[in-house]
Design an enzyme around this catalytic site. Structure first.
Site, short mmCIF file in Angstrom:
data_model
loop_
_atom_site.label_atom_id
_atom_site.label_comp_id
_atom_site.label_asym_id
_atom_site.label_seq_id
_atom_site.Cartn_x
_atom_site.Cartn_y
_atom_site.Cartn_z
N SER A 120 0.83 -1.20 0.00
CA SER A 120 0.00 0.00 0.00
C SER A 120 0.87 1.25 0.00
O SER A 120 1.66 1.45 -0.91
CB SER A 120 -0.96 -0.03 1.19
OG SER A 120 -1.92 1.00 1.11
N ASP A 154 -2.30 6.22 -4.26
CA ASP A 154 -1.15 5.53 -3.68
C ASP A 154 -0.71 4.39 -4.61
O ASP A 154 -1.35 4.13 -5.64
CB ASP A 154 -1.48 5.04 -2.27
CG ASP A 154 -2.54 3.96 -2.23
OD1 ASP A 154 -3.35 3.89 -3.18
OD2 ASP A 154 -2.57 3.19 -1.25
N ASP A 208 -0.91 1.13 -4.81
CA ASP A 208 -1.86 0.13 -5.26
C ASP A 208 -3.20 0.74 -5.64
O ASP A 208 -4.16 0.02 -5.92
CB ASP A 208 -2.03 -0.99 -4.22
CG ASP A 208 -2.53 -0.48 -2.88
OD1 ASP A 208 -2.49 0.75 -2.65
OD2 ASP A 208 -2.95 -1.30 -2.05
N ASP A 257 -5.72 2.27 -4.23
CA ASP A 257 -6.99 2.10 -3.51
C ASP A 257 -7.19 3.24 -2.51
O ASP A 257 -8.08 3.20 -1.67
CB ASP A 257 -7.07 0.75 -2.80
CG ASP A 257 -6.02 0.58 -1.71
OD1 ASP A 257 -5.18 1.48 -1.55
OD2 ASP A 257 -6.04 -0.46 -1.03
#
Length: 288
Positions: A93, A252, A254, A256
């Site tokens: 993340s 970010d 990833d 999400d």
């Protein structure tokens, strides 16, 4: 966790062990299970994703691996759309560059809940590093247990459905001719899909922060790739002032997590919190 050697670090051996535990859980709960696998731009993410696929295949589980980095949202959608039994995302993340991670998703496309997580963790705990089965990618493909997912398999349908969420598509298209947006993927997986959806709904004035456009596992232009950190917006705000943009978007690694910075009455950019973004979206939905 941090990348490195050892049983308490992220490496191919701990990834294989975790995947073996997941495979044992899936095989104990159903026949002929399948798993969708995605990854982001972090160090070793593509390697860990392939290792995950090969361990699953060695256990008779069909692995469906995205052909390049993808946002978490596409993994969640892909699990449901392809009717898989689980999903795995290799990502840490918005953590610092020395981290990577292994996230498991259920058949509903959400991260597994506490009860399932306890079962999978218990299955992993019964294993040693040496217990993980694996085969080569070539053998996995030859046995029909490894397939590669491309744009036509999941992405196109995902984008089509995202478009249906627009409440006033005609207004968006009209305003999109003059609205100016700056976007930064912060070296992550949002670059292609975010730019695609903005373009396809008619928002043409999108300027991308070139220094943060391409994948970079070192996230060399920011201290932490977190779009809720004001420091992540430094280059975006500089570009917004150059091009006269009204708003900056950042995602970010990833993709999400969304950060938004908007001009206030004085013309300075103000970073919104997640709660503020949520309230603005809810107000717009209800008032429309």
């Amino acid at each position: 966790g941090v990348l490195g050697l050892g049983e308490n670090r992220m490496n191919v051996y701990t990834v294989r062990r975790a995947t073996q535990g997941l495979a044992d859980y899936l095989n104990a709960h159903g026949k002929n299970p399948s798993v969708v696998i995605a990854y982001d731009s972090r160090r070793q993410s593509d390697v860990f994703a392939m290792e995950t696929a090969c361990v699953l295949a060695a256990n008779g589980i069909a692995a469906k691996l995205f052909d390049a980095l993808r946002p978490v949202a596409l993994l969640s959608f892909g699990v449901r759309y392809l009717q898989a039994d689980a999903g795995v995302v290799i990502t840490a993340s918005h953590n610092p560059p020395q981290y990577n991670g292994y996230k498991v998703y259920g058949p509903d496309g959400a991260q597994i809940g506490p009860e399932t997580a306890d079962e999978v963790t218990a299955a992993i705990g019964r294993l040693t590093i040496a217990d993980a089965k694996t085969i080569s990618p070539g053998e996995a493909m030859a046995r029909g247990l490894l397939t590669v997912i491309g744009d036509k398999d999941v992405d196109d349908e995902y984008i089509r459905r995202v478009k249906t969420l627009s409440i006033n598509p005609d207004i968006v298209r009209d305003e999109g001719r003059t609205l100016r947006i700056v976007y930064t993927p912060i070296h992550g997986s949002g670059n292609v899909p975010v730019r695609r959806i903005l373009k396809e709904i008619g928002i043409v004035g999108v300027s991308v922060v070139k220094a943060q456009e391409l994948p970079d596992p070192n996230f060399s232009t920011v201290k932490v790739p977190n779009p809720e950190d004001p420091g992540a917006f430094k280059l975006a705000i500089e570009l917004a002032r150059e091009v006269g943009a009204e708003v900056c978007f950042a995602t970010d690694p990833d993709c999400d997590r969304l950060g938004v910075a908007v001009r206030d009455a004085s013309g300075a950019f103000k970073l919104l919190t997640g709660n503020q973004i949520g309230c603005l979206m809810l107000h717009y939905i209800l008032s429309s």
